[in-house]
Design a protein around this motif. Structure first.
Motif, PDB file in Angstrom:
ATOM      1  N   THR A  32      53.787  32.472  37.442  1.00  0.00           N
ATOM      2  CA  THR A  32      55.078  31.868  37.109  1.00  0.00           C
ATOM      3  C   THR A  32      55.564  30.990  38.254  1.00  0.00           C
ATOM      4  N   THR A  33      55.401  31.464  39.477  1.00  0.00           N
ATOM      5  CA  THR A  33      55.779  30.658  40.652  1.00  0.00           C
ATOM      6  C   THR A  33      55.052  29.315  40.604  1.00  0.00           C
ATOM      7  N   THR A  34      53.771  29.368  40.241  1.00  0.00           N
ATOM      8  CA  THR A  34      52.980  28.138  40.161  1.00  0.00           C
ATOM      9  C   THR A  34      53.436  27.268  38.997  1.00  0.00           C
ATOM     10  N   THR A  65      44.272  22.705  48.130  1.00  0.00           N
ATOM     11  CA  THR A  65      45.599  23.231  48.478  1.00  0.00           C
ATOM     12  C   THR A  65      45.603  24.753  48.375  1.00  0.00           C
ATOM     13  N   ILE A  66      46.141  25.399  49.395  1.00  0.00           N
ATOM     14  CA  ILE A  66      46.307  26.857  49.364  1.00  0.00           C
ATOM     15  C   ILE A  66      47.808  27.140  49.450  1.00  0.00           C
ATOM     16  N   ILE A  67      48.316  27.999  48.581  1.00  0.00           N
ATOM     17  CA  ILE A  67      49.745  28.314  48.592  1.00  0.00           C
ATOM     18  C   ILE A  67      49.989  29.464  49.570  1.00  0.00           C
ATOM     19  N   GLN A  68      50.756  29.173  50.602  1.00  0.00           N
ATOM     20  CA  GLN A  68      50.995  30.184  51.636  1.00  0.00           C
ATOM     21  C   GLN A  68      52.170  31.091  51.276  1.00  0.00           C
ATOM     22  N   ARG A  69      52.153  32.275  51.818  1.00  0.00           N
ATOM     23  CA  ARG A  69      53.304  33.176  51.644  1.00  0.00           C
ATOM     24  C   ARG A  69      54.531  32.505  52.240  1.00  0.00           C
ATOM     25  N   ASN A  70      55.638  32.566  51.526  1.00  0.00           N
ATOM     26  CA  ASN A  70      56.817  31.835  51.969  1.00  0.00           C
ATOM     27  C   ASN A  70      58.061  32.507  51.391  1.00  0.00           C
ATOM     28  N   VAL A  71      58.971  32.918  52.271  1.00  0.00           N
ATOM     29  CA  VAL A  71      60.173  33.633  51.834  1.00  0.00           C
ATOM     30  C   VAL A  71      60.990  32.794  50.852  1.00  0.00           C
ATOM     31  N   LEU A  83      60.020  30.671  48.744  1.00  0.00           N
ATOM     32  CA  LEU A  83      59.404  30.668  47.408  1.00  0.00           C
ATOM     33  C   LEU A  83      59.881  31.855  46.583  1.00  0.00           C
ATOM     34  N   SER A  84      60.035  33.019  47.236  1.00  0.00           N
ATOM     35  CA  SER A  84      60.476  34.189  46.472  1.00  0.00           C
ATOM     36  C   SER A  84      61.987  34.195  46.254  1.00  0.00           C
ATOM     37  N   GLU A  85      62.729  33.463  47.089  1.00  0.00           N
ATOM     38  CA  GLU A  85      64.191  33.414  46.910  1.00  0.00           C
ATOM     39  C   GLU A  85      64.618  32.442  45.807  1.00  0.00           C
ATOM     40  N   ALA A  86      63.901  31.331  45.694  1.00  0.00           N
ATOM     41  CA  ALA A  86      64.321  30.246  44.787  1.00  0.00           C
ATOM     42  C   ALA A  86      64.625  30.687  43.346  1.00  0.00           C
ATOM     43  N   PRO A  87      63.760  31.535  42.708  1.00  0.00           N
ATOM     44  CA  PRO A  87      64.026  31.892  41.305  1.00  0.00           C
ATOM     45  C   PRO A  87      65.377  32.582  41.095  1.00  0.00           C
ATOM     46  N   SER A  88      65.845  33.352  42.079  1.00  0.00           N
ATOM     47  CA  SER A  88      67.109  34.068  41.875  1.00  0.00           C
ATOM     48  C   SER A  88      68.292  33.091  41.845  1.00  0.00           C
ATOM     49  N   PHE A  89      68.050  31.852  42.292  1.00  0.00           N
ATOM     50  CA  PHE A  89      69.092  30.816  42.202  1.00  0.00           C
ATOM     51  C   PHE A  89      68.859  29.904  40.992  1.00  0.00           C
ATOM     52  N   GLY A  90      67.833  30.239  40.200  1.00  0.00           N
ATOM     53  CA  GLY A  90      67.517  29.428  39.014  1.00  0.00           C
ATOM     54  C   GLY A  90      67.041  28.033  39.380  1.00  0.00           C
ATOM     55  N   GLU A  91      66.342  27.931  40.512  1.00  0.00           N
ATOM     56  CA  GLU A  91      65.880  26.616  40.967  1.00  0.00           C
ATOM     57  C   GLU A  91      64.409  26.667  41.370  1.00  0.00           C
ATOM     58  N   SER A  92      63.761  25.512  41.253  1.00  0.00           N
ATOM     59  CA  SER A  92      62.401  25.412  41.776  1.00  0.00           C
ATOM     60  C   SER A  92      62.496  25.319  43.294  1.00  0.00           C
ATOM     61  N   ILE A  93      61.378  25.484  43.960  1.00  0.00           N
ATOM     62  CA  ILE A  93      61.357  25.406  45.426  1.00  0.00           C
ATOM     63  C   ILE A  93      61.730  23.991  45.888  1.00  0.00           C
ATOM     64  N   ILE A  94      61.445  22.996  45.054  1.00  0.00           N
ATOM     65  CA  ILE A  94      61.748  21.598  45.410  1.00  0.00           C
ATOM     66  C   ILE A  94      63.269  21.403  45.491  1.00  0.00           C
ATOM     67  N   PHE A 118      65.431  23.938  45.755  1.00  0.00           N
ATOM     68  CA  PHE A 118      66.009  24.976  46.615  1.00  0.00           C
ATOM     69  C   PHE A 118      65.874  24.631  48.098  1.00  0.00           C
ATOM     70  N   ASP A 119      64.666  24.225  48.494  1.00  0.00           N
ATOM     71  CA  ASP A 119      64.454  23.840  49.885  1.00  0.00           C
ATOM     72  C   ASP A 119      63.231  22.938  49.973  1.00  0.00           C
ATOM     73  N   ALA A 120      63.496  21.640  49.870  1.00  0.00           N
ATOM     74  CA  ALA A 120      62.401  20.659  49.800  1.00  0.00           C
ATOM     75  C   ALA A 120      61.596  20.572  51.093  1.00  0.00           C
ATOM     76  N   THR A 121      62.153  21.128  52.188  1.00  0.00           N
ATOM     77  CA  THR A 121      61.426  21.035  53.465  1.00  0.00           C
ATOM     78  C   THR A 121      60.576  22.278  53.729  1.00  0.00           C
ATOM     79  N   SER A 122      60.677  23.280  52.856  1.00  0.00           N
ATOM     80  CA  SER A 122      59.968  24.541  53.102  1.00  0.00           C
ATOM     81  C   SER A 122      58.459  24.367  52.928  1.00  0.00           C
TER      82      SER A 122
END
Length: 255
Positions: free
Chosen positions: A17-19, A211-217, A219-230, A232-236
């Protein structure tokens, strides 16, 4: 004509789902028109893009039943250039309802004919099982992205999934391709993570995304705000990884 990509792995918790959510958002930011179909009764892809799943009146369930058209189910979401066909918990019942239907594996494929040309990419977030829902997704798809977690049991179950893909190719969808294996939840500090990467690259070489998706805090926070990582934090690091994956897929499909 849109390319339909299923994101599948019967193992839960591997980053499907994250992907789905973040690849859709990344393709959208790169000015591709994207439709994300939530084909998982948990509806996490829908809620992860800010959709109130409790109030979904028309979603994947109605499309599979052919009681509504995809156009009636499509909802815009918080990510630019991305629309969603949401899921609802009622999707759990669809496997039982479709079981006696003729051509039950082709319900999604038939439904998507009417919208395929409206998008550059149609992504399907699959349920963590190899049931009728996932079978519908694989039958409708042009290719499949398989997320693999960089952990101990990573390759367990992969053989089963690859066999399922083979039988779908044989019986339902001769053109189904493997878009690539995506290594997720990578932690460079762990020896095990590095071993899994080596193992997967050794066995499957060209099939593995660079491309390898790294563990990233974040990434796990973004869904609880109803937003994609882009959004939520485009620099992450997570945003950088998924943009890189989107570019890899675009490049692969423009050749």
């Amino acid at each position: 004509m849109g390319k339909i990509i299923a994101i599948a792995n019967q193992k839960g918790g591997v980053g499907k789902t994250t992907t789905s959510v973040n690849l859709a958002a990344s393709l959208g930011v790169l000015e591709k028109k994207v439709l994300l179909i939530d084909a998982d009764p948990q509806a996490n892809a829908s809620s992860g893009l800010g959709i109130d799943v409790e109030n979904v009146a028309i979603g994947t369930y109605q499309i599979l039943e052919h009681s509504n058209t995809p156009k009636e189910a499509i909802i815009p979401c918080s990510a630019p250039n991305v629309s969603v066909i949401p899921a609802h918990i009622d999707l759990v019942a669809i496997e039982i309802e479709l079981v006696d239907k003729e051509n039950r594996e082709y319900m999604l494929k038939q439904a998507l004919e009417s919208v395929k040309d409206d998008y550059d990419y149609i992504l399907i977030d699959c349920a963590p099982s190899l049931g009728l829902l996932t079978l519908n997704a694989l039958t409708a798809a042009d290719s499949v992205v398989i997320p693999i977690q960089c952990e101990y049991f990573a390759l367990e179950g992969l053989g089963k999934l690859l066999n399922t893909i083979k039988s779908v190719q044989k019986i339902h969808n001769a053109n189904l391709d493997i878009e690539g294996l995506l290594l997720t939840m990578f932690d460079s500090r762990l020896r095990l993570s590095n071993q899994v990467v080596e193992e997967v690259q050794k066995h499957f070489s060209d099939m593995v995304f660079k491309t390898i998706i790294q563990r990233n805090v974040k990434l796990s926070e973004a869904p609880s705000f109803g937003e994609s990582i882009i959004n939520f934090d485009a620099t992450s690091r997570g945003a950088t990884n998924y943009l890189s994956l989107a570019q890899e897929i675009i490049k692969k499909n423009s050749n």
